[in-house]
Design an enzyme around this catalytic site. Structure first.
Site, PDB file in Angstrom:
ATOM      1  CG  HIS A 157      -2.080  -0.999   1.121  1.00 40.63           C
ATOM      2  ND1 HIS A 157      -3.316  -0.776   0.851  1.00 40.63           N
ATOM      3  CD2 HIS A 157      -2.027  -2.449   1.368  1.00 40.63           C
ATOM      4  CE1 HIS A 157      -4.047  -1.679   0.759  1.00 40.63           C
ATOM      5  NE2 HIS A 157      -3.228  -3.123   0.996  1.00 40.63           N
ATOM      6  CG  ASP A 365       0.475   9.048   0.685  1.00 45.17           C
ATOM      7  OD1 ASP A 365       0.708   8.146   1.120  1.00 45.17           O
ATOM      8  OD2 ASP A 365      -0.264  10.045   1.015  1.00 45.17           O
TER       9      ASP A 365
END
Length: 460
Positions: A157, A365
């Site tokens: 992730h 991110d």
């Protein structure tokens, strides 16, 4: 249809669903488990001096939930240590904050072995195992050593860094070898995938075929990019319902007609919060017409409060917010509202809908679902503008956003000004291109894509 076994650091049970705290990922995974039947395994979130040897079991319908406690030593070395003081900062390009400790790595391996041992009795021969995130990279390798031949997939992730960054990890080869124990590897973006493939070619001496097949460490596997998304329809529903909720009305009344810029982030050094506050201060300095007319609200629930770097970040943010407010506030206006607390997804959707500008500016991110939730929450007739870091995975999909460099305070201030002044027609056009993408590529579609790919590998 084979059972689905989901393994993650934390487990979302129906008890969480009743509290309304489940995010889109948990909802999608839960739906996949209920459709196929299966089991969700992971850490309970509890730390006990003498953890029970037998996992805690809870069954609801066709889904079983199995959780294990951790000892204080395991928690410190596995979770706080190698996972969050080594892998997390390294993967987010923060070598200056990365701590290399053989003791923590040993604890990381030990807990993964413990989890594999506790999961083993629950596995059936034709199960499909789907492991999530950086906490559990060694899980497949541990299960393979125990004789498991089930199909196993892994989804990362967070970002996978460039080769030069990843090589700073002393045990980098061991980590990649463990990754190759899976049958399917999923990454957030093509950029992350390319970084991993580069390692395979250059460091592991492996082969990467055009179809994504990798041959390395004596294993054949498939790696691909599968950008995760949010539960779009649910966010739209939340935002519409919350538009006239009490909390949203209070926010609207407190603004007194001022434009709202909003940031919603877990309190973490990867989110670029300090740079965001400085950029907003630069906006007020360089564009004085905004003084008294705009408000930045930053919601930043605390996380990992026992990690020193996070405590230091909180102090720096409080200082910077105080600096900006001290320089520009009036008796009836504070430019920055810094909230060190969390809100339910429903309330947040109402706040996002109220904001003229969504400020999503992480330094790095994997994806950033707040960016997608901001788009989904907007009023189609009068949408706001998404301002997005080019270093977030979402920037590769949301082409209607204003892309910014979070290290450039003046550039971000200019983008804030552009967003605040953007005419309605352009705002609608930008929003529509992004929302159409989110309608067809929601988290359910993502979940089906990844699990479907894992099923096809098994058929091959």
């Amino acid at each position: 249809m084979s059972r689905l076994i989901v393994v993650s650091n934390r487990v979302a049970t129906p008890r969480h669903a009743r509290s309304g705290s489940q995010g889109g990922l948990a909802v999608a995974v839960q739906a996949a488990l209920e459709e196929r039947g299966g089991l969700w395994f992971g850490w309970s979130g509890e730390v006990d001096e003498q953890p029970a040897r037998k996992p805690d079991e809870f069954t609801s319908g066709a889904v079983s939930y199995v959780t294990s406690d951790l000892s204080p030593r395991d928690y410190e070395e596995y979770y706080n240590g190698f996972a969050n003081r080594t892998l997390w900062p390294l993967m987010h390009y923060r070598l200056d904050l990365t701590e290399f400790s053989r003791r923590n790595y040993s604890g990381y391996e030990r807990v993964n072995a413990l989890f594999a041992d506790r999961l083993l009795p629950y596995l059936q021969d034709d199960d499909v195992v789907w492991v999530h995130d950086y906490h559990l990279i060694p899980m497949a390798d541990q299960l393979r050593h125990a004789g498991c031949s089930q199909r196993m997939g892994f989804f990362l992730h967070i970002p996978w860094p460039a080769l030069e960054v990843f090589l700073a990890l002393p045990n980098h080869r061991d980590i990649v070898k463990q990754m190759c124990a899976y049958d399917l590897l999923g990454f957030q973006t093509e950029r992350d995938l390319a970084n991993f493939q580069h390692y395979i070619r250059v460091e592991a001496g492996g082969r990467v075929d055009p179809d994504g097949t990798i041959m390395a460490f004596g294993r054949r596997l498939v790696a691909g990019a599968y950008p995760i998304s949010t539960d779009t329809a649910r966010v739209v529903e939340f935002a519409q319902e919350a538009a006239d909720a009490r909390q949203t009305q209070r926010l609207r009344e407190s603004l007194r007609g001022r434009d709202l810029l909003i940031g919603v982030d877990r309190l973490d050094y990867s989110k670029g919060l300090l740079q965001r506050f400085r950029a907003f201060g630069t906006l007020l300095e360089n564009y004085p017409a905004n003084r008294g007319r705009v408000v930045m609200m930053q919601i930043a629930p605390p996380s990992r409060q026992d990690v020193p770097e996070y405590l230091q970040l909180r102090q720096h943010l409080e200082s910077e917010a105080g600096h900006v407010n001290g320089a520009y506030a009036e008796f009836d206006w504070n430019p920055i509202r810094y909230l060190n607390k969390g809100f339910s997804r429903r309330i947040l959707a109402g706040f996002l809908r109220q904001a003229r500008v969504g400020v999503v500016t992480p330094l790095r991110d994997g994806m950033n679902l707040v960016a997608k939730e901001y788009v989904a929450a907007q009023n189609a007739e009068d949408p706001g503008v998404l301002m997005l870091s080019r270093f977030a995975g979402a920037a590769l999909e949301l082409d209607g956003a204003l892309l910014v460099n979070p290290y450039d305070a003046e550039g971000m201030a200019e983008a804030m000004q552009t967003a605040l002044a953007m005419p309605l027609e352009e705002r609608r056009e930008r929003w529509q291109t992004m929302f159409r993408r989110l309608e067809t590529h929601d988290v359910d579609a993502w979940c089906k894509q990844v699990v479907g790919q894992l099923d096809r590998i098994g058929q091959g």
